[in-house]
Design an enzyme around this catalytic site. Sequence first.
Site, mmCIF file in Angstrom:
data_model
loop_
_atom_site.group_PDB
_atom_site.id
_atom_site.type_symbol
_atom_site.label_atom_id
_atom_site.label_comp_id
_atom_site.label_asym_id
_atom_site.label_seq_id
_atom_site.Cartn_x
_atom_site.Cartn_y
_atom_site.Cartn_z
ATOM 1 N N ARG A 265 -0.423 9.199 -10.253
ATOM 2 C CA ARG A 265 -0.491 7.968 -9.456
ATOM 3 C C ARG A 265 0.204 6.788 -10.135
ATOM 4 O O ARG A 265 0.799 5.935 -9.480
ATOM 5 C CB ARG A 265 -1.959 7.604 -9.183
ATOM 6 C CG ARG A 265 -2.665 8.560 -8.222
ATOM 7 C CD ARG A 265 -4.149 8.222 -8.100
ATOM 8 N NE ARG A 265 -4.380 6.868 -7.610
ATOM 9 C CZ ARG A 265 -4.316 6.509 -6.322
ATOM 10 N NH1 ARG A 265 -4.038 7.407 -5.396
ATOM 11 N NH2 ARG A 265 -4.540 5.263 -5.968
ATOM 12 N N HIS B 253 2.714 3.371 -9.041
ATOM 13 C CA HIS B 253 2.538 1.942 -9.316
ATOM 14 C C HIS B 253 3.806 1.371 -9.956
ATOM 15 O O HIS B 253 4.236 0.269 -9.644
ATOM 16 C CB HIS B 253 1.337 1.720 -10.229
ATOM 17 C CG HIS B 253 0.041 2.161 -9.611
ATOM 18 N ND1 HIS B 253 -0.284 1.869 -8.308
ATOM 19 C CD2 HIS B 253 -1.000 2.885 -10.104
ATOM 20 C CE1 HIS B 253 -1.472 2.381 -8.033
ATOM 21 N NE2 HIS B 253 -1.919 3.010 -9.100
ATOM 22 N N ARG C 46 -11.590 2.581 -9.292
ATOM 23 C CA ARG C 46 -10.651 3.670 -9.595
ATOM 24 C C ARG C 46 -10.897 4.201 -11.012
ATOM 25 O O ARG C 46 -11.555 3.541 -11.816
ATOM 26 C CB ARG C 46 -9.222 3.149 -9.479
ATOM 27 C CG ARG C 46 -8.888 2.794 -8.054
ATOM 28 C CD ARG C 46 -7.461 2.387 -7.939
ATOM 29 N NE ARG C 46 -7.147 2.093 -6.545
ATOM 30 C CZ ARG C 46 -5.958 1.703 -6.128
ATOM 31 N NH1 ARG C 46 -4.965 1.578 -6.987
ATOM 32 N NH2 ARG C 46 -5.737 1.463 -4.865
ATOM 33 N N LEU D 59 11.556 -20.097 -4.437
ATOM 34 C CA LEU D 59 10.466 -19.272 -3.911
ATOM 35 C C LEU D 59 9.219 -19.352 -4.798
ATOM 36 O O LEU D 59 9.323 -19.298 -6.020
ATOM 37 C CB LEU D 59 10.943 -17.813 -3.850
ATOM 38 C CG LEU D 59 9.929 -16.783 -3.361
ATOM 39 C CD1 LEU D 59 9.740 -16.883 -1.849
ATOM 40 C CD2 LEU D 59 10.381 -15.371 -3.737
ATOM 41 N N ASP E 279 0.823 -1.213 0.000
ATOM 42 C CA ASP E 279 0.000 0.000 0.000
ATOM 43 C C ASP E 279 0.857 1.263 0.000
ATOM 44 O O ASP E 279 1.971 1.262 0.512
ATOM 45 C CB ASP E 279 -0.902 -0.032 1.243
ATOM 46 C CG ASP E 279 -2.032 0.977 1.158
ATOM 47 O OD1 ASP E 279 -2.331 1.475 0.051
ATOM 48 O OD2 ASP E 279 -2.618 1.280 2.216
HETATM 49 C C1 V0D Z 1 0.671 -1.877 -8.694
HETATM 50 C C2 V0D Z 1 2.686 -2.202 -6.486
HETATM 51 C C3 V0D Z 1 3.229 -6.711 -10.440
HETATM 52 C C4 V0D Z 1 1.241 -2.442 -6.248
HETATM 53 C C5 V0D Z 1 3.302 -3.120 -7.498
HETATM 54 C C6 V0D Z 1 -2.931 -5.936 -11.931
HETATM 55 C C7 V0D Z 1 0.247 -1.916 -7.264
HETATM 56 C C8 V0D Z 1 2.922 -2.791 -8.908
HETATM 57 C C9 V0D Z 1 2.059 -7.294 -10.870
HETATM 58 C C10 V0D Z 1 1.893 -8.656 -11.403
HETATM 59 C C11 V0D Z 1 0.953 -4.134 -9.746
HETATM 60 C C12 V0D Z 1 0.674 -9.312 -11.335
HETATM 61 C C13 V0D Z 1 0.532 -10.610 -11.795
HETATM 62 C C14 V0D Z 1 1.614 -11.247 -12.328
HETATM 63 C C15 V0D Z 1 2.842 -10.625 -12.419
HETATM 64 C C16 V0D Z 1 2.982 -9.338 -11.952
HETATM 65 C C17 V0D Z 1 1.066 -6.336 -10.648
HETATM 66 C C18 V0D Z 1 -0.978 -5.300 -10.546
HETATM 67 C C19 V0D Z 1 -0.420 -4.177 -9.996
HETATM 68 C C20 V0D Z 1 -2.452 -5.297 -10.754
HETATM 69 F F1 V0D Z 1 1.477 -12.509 -12.770
HETATM 70 N N1 V0D Z 1 2.994 -5.481 -9.994
HETATM 71 N N2 V0D Z 1 1.677 -5.233 -10.112
HETATM 72 N N3 V0D Z 1 -0.248 -6.383 -10.868
HETATM 73 N N4 V0D Z 1 1.510 -2.980 -9.170
#
Ligand code: V0D
Length: 249
Positions: A42, A46, A80, A140, A29
């Site tokens: 924003r 991310h 959002r 892991l 978060d």
């Molecule tokens: C945004 C911070 C990796 C939190 C990290 C769809 C919010 C970056 C993935 C990811 C997000 C998901 C599945 C996968 C491989 C990577 C990801 C989302 C947001 C939302 F198989 N970062 N990440 N997915 N953020």
Amino acid sequence: MFFGRKRKADELAQIKGGSMPVHIGIIMDGNGRWAQRQGLPRMAGHRAGMDAINRCLEGLKNLDVKYLTLFAFSTENWRRPKAEVDYLMNLPGQFVARELDNLMANNIRLRILGDVRGLPAHTQEAVAEGIKATAGNSGLTLTFAINYGAREEIIRAARQVGLECKRGLLDPGDIDGTSFESYLYTRGMPDPDLIIRTSGELRISNFLLWQIAYSELCFLDILWPDFSELDLYRAIADFQHRQRRYGGI
Ligand code: V0D
């Protein structure tokens, strides 16, 4: 810089002597707030959040943690702005494109938790590619919770259980914790030993619920894009102190 490195090495040496959490869950978060504080959109938060994931993986290389589960996108995040949701839905693809070599080199297996079918087709494809490519890895297990909500997970399990009872495949009297768990997205995974939430909020926000019945909870007052290896090691040290106190009684 030098002192930062030394502190990290000291903290690492310290925690290596203690009991290691097998499974760590993290609520990542504070990405939007991090960006807003620097006057950035924003989305920049991310993106910076993805770099923090890499620091976390780097930090875990030296430890025998077997499962890392990251809460990336909740079922509530669809509310959002559309531009932000569209941006987020590209991140799994970016992550797989950028990090697949790294995952392979470090024997990391990628998985996801949540309602995959609710995601755009291109996101599903990217995720499926990463999962397939890393399926044979045995180090892991890195699990992303995307389009995940813990109550939805439990309701979905209850529906499946109900259906099997109706079909005569299951006797309601035989439902217990062990059998119920096999209907959750996390089937086969050990429960988290440690849950970390960044950004100072003191809530679980519909991340794992069933699975955290006995987890230690660690709330950190830093934003996810600022999360460092040292923060990870300190959270593990905190976990170990609590384990020792608990063990003493
Ligand atoms: C945004 C911070 C990796 C939190 C990290 C769809 C919010 C970056 C993935 C990811 C997000 C998901 C599945 C996968 C491989 C990577 C990801 C989302 C947001 C939302 F198989 N970062 N990440 N997915 N953020």
